[in-house]
Motif scaffolding. Structure first.
Motif, PDB file in Angstrom:
ATOM      1  N   ARG A  53       5.723   3.543   0.148  1.00  0.00           N
ATOM      2  CA  ARG A  53       5.136   2.231  -0.112  1.00  0.00           C
ATOM      3  C   ARG A  53       5.504   1.275   1.029  1.00  0.00           C
ATOM      4  O   ARG A  53       6.683   1.086   1.349  1.00  0.00           O
ATOM      5  N   TYR A  54       4.482   0.662   1.627  1.00  0.00           N
ATOM      6  CA  TYR A  54       4.666  -0.295   2.713  1.00  0.00           C
ATOM      7  C   TYR A  54       4.276  -1.687   2.220  1.00  0.00           C
ATOM      8  O   TYR A  54       3.287  -1.842   1.488  1.00  0.00           O
ATOM      9  N   ARG A  63       2.048  -2.483  10.393  1.00  0.00           N
ATOM     10  CA  ARG A  63       3.049  -1.532   9.924  1.00  0.00           C
ATOM     11  C   ARG A  63       2.788  -0.182  10.564  1.00  0.00           C
ATOM     12  O   ARG A  63       1.657   0.127  10.965  1.00  0.00           O
ATOM     13  N   ALA A  64       3.801   0.674  10.635  1.00  0.00           N
ATOM     14  CA  ALA A  64       3.652   2.035  11.154  1.00  0.00           C
ATOM     15  C   ALA A  64       3.901   3.013  10.017  1.00  0.00           C
ATOM     16  O   ALA A  64       4.993   3.038   9.430  1.00  0.00           O
ATOM     17  N   VAL A 110      -3.866  -0.130  -2.845  1.00  0.00           N
ATOM     18  CA  VAL A 110      -3.942  -1.213  -1.857  1.00  0.00           C
ATOM     19  C   VAL A 110      -3.951  -2.536  -2.628  1.00  0.00           C
ATOM     20  O   VAL A 110      -4.891  -2.831  -3.366  1.00  0.00           O
ATOM     21  N   SER A 111      -2.910  -3.339  -2.462  1.00  0.00           N
ATOM     22  CA  SER A 111      -2.728  -4.510  -3.321  1.00  0.00           C
ATOM     23  C   SER A 111      -2.507  -5.775  -2.512  1.00  0.00           C
ATOM     24  O   SER A 111      -1.855  -5.763  -1.462  1.00  0.00           O
ATOM     25  N   VAL A 141       0.859  -1.185   0.000  1.00  0.00           N
ATOM     26  CA  VAL A 141       0.000   0.000   0.000  1.00  0.00           C
ATOM     27  C   VAL A 141       0.896   1.237   0.000  1.00  0.00           C
ATOM     28  O   VAL A 141       1.982   1.240   0.583  1.00  0.00           O
ATOM     29  N   TRP A 142       0.464   2.264  -0.704  1.00  0.00           N
ATOM     30  CA  TRP A 142       1.099   3.578  -0.611  1.00  0.00           C
ATOM     31  C   TRP A 142       0.327   4.378   0.436  1.00  0.00           C
ATOM     32  O   TRP A 142      -0.906   4.408   0.414  1.00  0.00           O
ATOM     33  N   ALA A 143       1.050   5.021   1.361  1.00  0.00           N
ATOM     34  CA  ALA A 143       0.383   5.710   2.463  1.00  0.00           C
ATOM     35  C   ALA A 143       1.152   6.954   2.874  1.00  0.00           C
ATOM     36  O   ALA A 143       2.368   7.063   2.665  1.00  0.00           O
ATOM     37  N   ARG A 144       0.411   7.898   3.477  1.00  0.00           N
ATOM     38  CA  ARG A 144       1.005   9.086   4.092  1.00  0.00           C
ATOM     39  C   ARG A 144       0.093   9.539   5.228  1.00  0.00           C
ATOM     40  O   ARG A 144      -1.119   9.331   5.182  1.00  0.00           O
TER      41      ARG A 144
END
Length: 327
Positions: A199-200, A190-191, A230-231, A160-163
């Motif tokens: 990307r996590y 994950r944090a 989200v994959s 997932v890409w997150a911010r």
């Protein structure tokens, strides 16, 4: 021995007819000078033999033949790009349901603004979190048809890409479960840190076989969390290619030993506009298939309204460049 194929004569005749049709009478314009070409012919050379019994495979993205079919991604609408331009019943949250556990609270919406992941990936998920204690709030994806297909013991790669705008970061919990909430894998944690896109990744191992799984992504704390792409991908893909094809379907196609593959099809190639997916064209969705949009990292690829009434992510493409699919 090489024999000219009868279809070659038909094609040549059609070309001559099309050329003659362009010379419409009554047009008062000076013709452009004809370019000069040199053709060298070796009459003794043998051509490539084409058997009259040659057969191949015709692929067109109809009835979810790519996304939800040959392409191995298990998450439906992973990039929140679905919309009425694809199908009147679609929204950017099609395929997703807001969910919370004990103490979890917030709102889930989608945004198309300057905080996006990439200009060609226009929409993302925004979670405004208001959790208490160890509560978690987020969204759940039901995959395609009956749900997410899992095989006991199989490894499934999540990304997932997150911010986040939370100074202390935002804890993220990823779970696989059935419709009743019973776990199908140990949770992944994950944090998320920082107000820039990162990307996590992680791997979930299925404990049971099912075709009705669910993927939940929930976050703790408060503040604004943004998610995109989200994959969930089976590790066991065709020829073990990351971001590749479903092994069971692709192996059956390969077993046919086709002499050629017709891709990407018919109607979705020659319908719609030929405009680019860019600001100058106002980001059009109803376009004909454009192969250059299927090259490069998947998070930067265009999306398209599929001619057959749904969204086409262009994740299944022509060439591999970075993390991308390959035929």
């Amino acid at each position: 021995m090489f024999r000219p194929h009868p279809l070659l004569g038909l094609a040549a005749g059609a070309l001559l007819a099309a050329t003659a049709a362009t010379a419409a009478p009554g047009l008062a314009r000076t013709p452009a000078p004809e370019p000069e070409y040199t053709i060298t012919v070796d009459p003794a050379a043998a051509g490539t033999p084409i058997s009259d019994s040659m057969y191949g495979v015709f692929f067109e993205d109809i009835n979810f033949a790519a996304d939800g079919g040959l392409y191995a991604e298990l998450v439906r609408n992973r990039s929140f790009e679905f919309g009425p331009a694809d199908n009147r019943s679609y929204t950017p949250l099609t395929g997703w349901t807001p969910t919370a556990d004990a103490g979890g609270a917030g709102t889930a919406s989608t945004a198309d603004d300057a905080a996006r992941l990439h200009e060609r990936n226009r929409t993302y998920l925004r979670l405004d979190l208001a959790n208490t204690g160890d509560g978690r709030y987020g969204v759940t994806n039901a995959g395609y048809t009956t749900g997410i297909a899992l095989r006991a013991g199989g490894a499934y790669d999540f990304s997932v890409w997150a911010r986040t705008d939370a100074a202390a970061g935002t804890p993220l919990t990823v779970t696989l479960h059935d419709a009743a909430g019973r776990p199908l894998a140990a949770p992944l944690r994950r944090a998320v840190r920082g107000d820039g896109w990162t990307r996590y990744t992680g791997t979930l191992k299925a404990t049971r076989t099912t075709d009705a799984g669910r993927l939940s992504v929930r976050a703790g704390g408060t503040g604004v969390l943004r998610l995109d792409m989200v994959s969930l991908f089976p590790r066991d893909t065709f020829r073990q290619r990351p971001n590749g094809l479903r092994r069971d379907l692709a192996e059956k196609i390969a077993a046919l030993k086709p002499g050629f593959v017709r891709f990407p099809g018919g109607c979705l190639v020659n319908t719609g506009s030929m405009y680019g997916y860019d600001a100058a064209s106002n980001w059009p969705r109803a376009r004909s298939y454009q192969w250059k949009d299927t090259v490069g990292p998947v998070e930067t690829r265009a999306t398209n309204a599929n001619f057959w009434g749904y969204n086409q992510s262009y994740s299944l493409g022509y060439r591999c460049a970075g993390q991308c699919s390959a035929l």
